[in-house]
Design a protein around this motif. Sequence first.
Motif, mmCIF file in Angstrom:
data_model
loop_
_atom_site.group_PDB
_atom_site.id
_atom_site.type_symbol
_atom_site.label_atom_id
_atom_site.label_comp_id
_atom_site.label_asym_id
_atom_site.label_seq_id
_atom_site.Cartn_x
_atom_site.Cartn_y
_atom_site.Cartn_z
ATOM 1 N N GLY A 1 0.791 -1.224 0.000
ATOM 2 C CA GLY A 1 0.000 0.000 0.000
ATOM 3 C C GLY A 1 0.823 1.274 0.000
ATOM 4 N N ASP A 2 2.115 1.174 -0.243
ATOM 5 C CA ASP A 2 2.984 2.345 -0.173
ATOM 6 C C ASP A 2 3.842 2.387 -1.425
ATOM 7 N N PHE A 3 3.726 3.438 -2.210
ATOM 8 C CA PHE A 3 4.364 3.480 -3.510
ATOM 9 C C PHE A 3 5.300 4.674 -3.645
ATOM 10 N N TRP B 1 -2.756 16.398 -2.605
ATOM 11 C CA TRP B 1 -1.404 16.014 -2.221
ATOM 12 C C TRP B 1 -0.583 17.291 -2.094
ATOM 13 N N THR C 1 1.077 10.377 -1.823
ATOM 14 C CA THR C 1 1.500 9.684 -3.050
ATOM 15 C C THR C 1 0.404 8.811 -3.625
ATOM 16 N N THR C 2 -0.324 8.114 -2.769
ATOM 17 C CA THR C 2 -1.382 7.232 -3.276
ATOM 18 C C THR C 2 -2.483 8.035 -3.957
ATOM 19 N N ASN C 3 -2.851 9.187 -3.379
ATOM 20 C CA ASN C 3 -3.801 10.071 -4.058
ATOM 21 C C ASN C 3 -3.264 10.482 -5.430
ATOM 22 N N HIS D 1 -3.494 7.863 -8.078
ATOM 23 C CA HIS D 1 -4.868 7.552 -8.475
ATOM 24 C C HIS D 1 -5.570 8.739 -9.129
#
Length: 261
Positions: free
Chosen positions: A39-41, A101, A91-93, A96
């Motif tokens: 879950g962490d990119f 952010w 980062t996830t926002n 996607h």
Amino acid sequence: MIGSANLNIMVKAARRAGRSLAKDFREVENLQVSVKGAGDFVSKADITAEEILKEDLMEARPTYGWLAEESAEIPGTDPTRRWIVDPLDGTTNFLHGLPHWAVSVALEHKGEIVAGVVFDPCKDETFFAEKGQGAWMNEGRIRASGRTHMIETIYATGLPFAGRGDLPDTLQDLARILPACAGVRRWGAASLDLAYVAAGRYDGFWERRLKPWDMAAGLVLAREAGALVEPLAKGDNIIESGSVICANEPMFERFAKVIRG
């Protein structure tokens, strides 16, 4: 902008990194992305933004230390000062296509965060603060909310994603706070959560297991806007523990009592 030389350096660096990220955000589907953990990119855009920040900040103040998300820590020849940087909080926002952010830059002096900048390129909002000088967003001063009734307040937090073990604690928090307030938001960028407390958009924020770069700039923003900030567990150090609770002054004790159980 009126501020110290350091604050002006921070704002300019954050905006330059933010412009680079905004360009990549428009082409987010084409980014080279590698998995860093569950879950962490981390993305090519993230790394490029950090390189910009490092170049601008370390060139301007080469004796300061450096602590950031995507690169190794650098001890400064000046042991009293260091930059604490998150080139892309949320980062996830970002990956996607969600326009929430920020770039976060903080300056620590003798263990205390004395200046912070949180830049949101999507909304063109630059939040900044220096110790003793108040908190600002773009050209206007900002202040924590003045709400005094719990049922009218809204709060922000983070929710554990895959690979984290603090879900039971978070569910207990939500079970206590949701019946008492007007709502809880989870937008996925702690720096902006704290900036929004500073701006009076949220009445408070709490979260566990944050990294120093997630919250350093937001802590000075919230304090300078008149909010109260404490470690989630009394006696802890916020930066070291990664846990924080923050709220406007009228609501802090009631909010903290509910969250701490």
